[in-house]
Design an enzyme around this catalytic site. Structure first.
Site, PDB file in Angstrom:
ATOM      1  N   ASP A 199       0.444   7.891 -13.434  1.00 60.50           N
ATOM      2  CA  ASP A 199       1.297   7.104 -12.546  1.00 60.50           C
ATOM      3  C   ASP A 199       1.481   5.700 -13.115  1.00 60.50           C
ATOM      4  OD1 ASP A 199       1.347   9.259 -10.829  1.00 60.50           O
ATOM      5  OD2 ASP A 199      -0.255   8.472  -9.540  1.00 60.50           O
TER       6      ASP A 199
HETATM    7  N1  URA Z   1      -3.865  11.578 -10.265  1.00 60.81           N
HETATM    8  C1  URA Z   1      -3.095  10.606  -9.693  1.00 60.81           C
HETATM    9  O1  URA Z   1      -3.015  10.536  -8.478  1.00 60.81           O
HETATM   10  N2  URA Z   1      -2.458   9.760 -10.497  1.00 60.81           N
HETATM   11  C2  URA Z   1      -2.540   9.776 -11.848  1.00 60.81           C
HETATM   12  O2  URA Z   1      -1.948   8.950 -12.515  1.00 60.81           O
HETATM   13  C3  URA Z   1      -3.341  10.775 -12.432  1.00 60.81           C
HETATM   14  C4  URA Z   1      -3.992  11.666 -11.615  1.00 60.81           C
END
Ligand code: URA
Length: 231
Positions: free
Chosen positions: A99
């Site tokens: 993310d």
């Molecule tokens: N899980 C999440 O919620 N975000 C990420 O970036 C990776 C795994």
């Protein structure tokens, strides 16, 4: 470059598998059986064959990036992407998605088959994260994390939980569902406030890399990532 490096880049196998192929006399350099996998070859000039079939050399690049927050894991976009952090590299892509606000280990490569191996849901490659969350977890919450959770019609398979403090832990997942860790905590009425990936398969984030910094993988790290890949 070394013959075994070229062979493994050409997807003839891992370094140990290709050494065996050379020992078995199945590899030729310009029509002559290769004597040792350590021989130096020119991948652009020499004709390398395996069982009589010519191998194509493709130069693969593998970078370990410590992704900073504020960048999206995409090759294009109107907002900063992880490609902006490695501007001199062309044809690369992030292997998997973090993310925008997640930090940590991101493999950047141009090796499609390896990316497929690492991301395929069939291979269940482990991804380990450092998580900070708002509220302490109950024993019941931890049990749910460890046995699997269904939330908003999506099922998240069991994860490995290792407590660091009441509001921080290491969490290891084997899937890569959208916002997986955030959703797991949301399902428990909690909230992730900081997330950093530490490991993918056997590749650990080099903690000497500051956010935004990267380095090439070592030969050993590449070989370890390719372990178990079909030839
Ligand atoms: N899980 C999440 O919620 N975000 C990420 O970036 C990776 C795994």
């Amino acid at each position: 470059m070394r013959l075994d490096r070229m062979l493994s880049d050409a997807h003839a196998g891992t370094r140990s598998q290709v050494k065996k192929l050379v020992k078995e006399g199945r590899v030729c350099i310009n029509g002559v059986t290769a004597k040792a996998s350590s021989m130096q070859i020119d991948p652009y000039q020499d004709v390398i064959t395996l069982d009589g079939e010519r191998l194509n050399y493709e130069e693969h690049v593998y970078l370990m990036l410590n992704k900073p927050a504020g960048y999206i894991s995409a090759t294009k976009g109107n907002v900063p992407t992880v490609m902006d952090l490695i501007p001199q590299y062309k044809g690369m892509f992030p292997c998997g998605r973090l993310d925008k606000d997640t930090e940590g280990l991101l493999l950047m490569t141009n090796d499609g088959p390896l990316a497929h191996h690492l991301l395929s849901p069939h291979h269940h490659v482990e991804k380990e994260y450092y998580v900070e969350h708002k509220l302490p977890l109950t024993d019941e919450d931890i049990h749910s994390i460890e046995t699997g959770i269904t939330f908003q019609s999506v099922t998240y398979r069991p994860a490995r939980y290792e407590k660091i403090s009441d509001t921080s832990c290491h969490l290891t997942i084997r899937e890569g569902k959208y916002h997986e860790i955030k959703m797991i905590f949301e399902s428990l009425g909690d909230k992730v406030v900081y997330l950093k990936r530490l490991r993918m398969k056997n590749l650990r984030l080099d903690e000497t890399l500051k956010p935004g910094q990267y380095r090439p993988l070592t030969d050993q790290e590449i070989e370890d990532l390719k372990e178990g890949m079909p030839r």
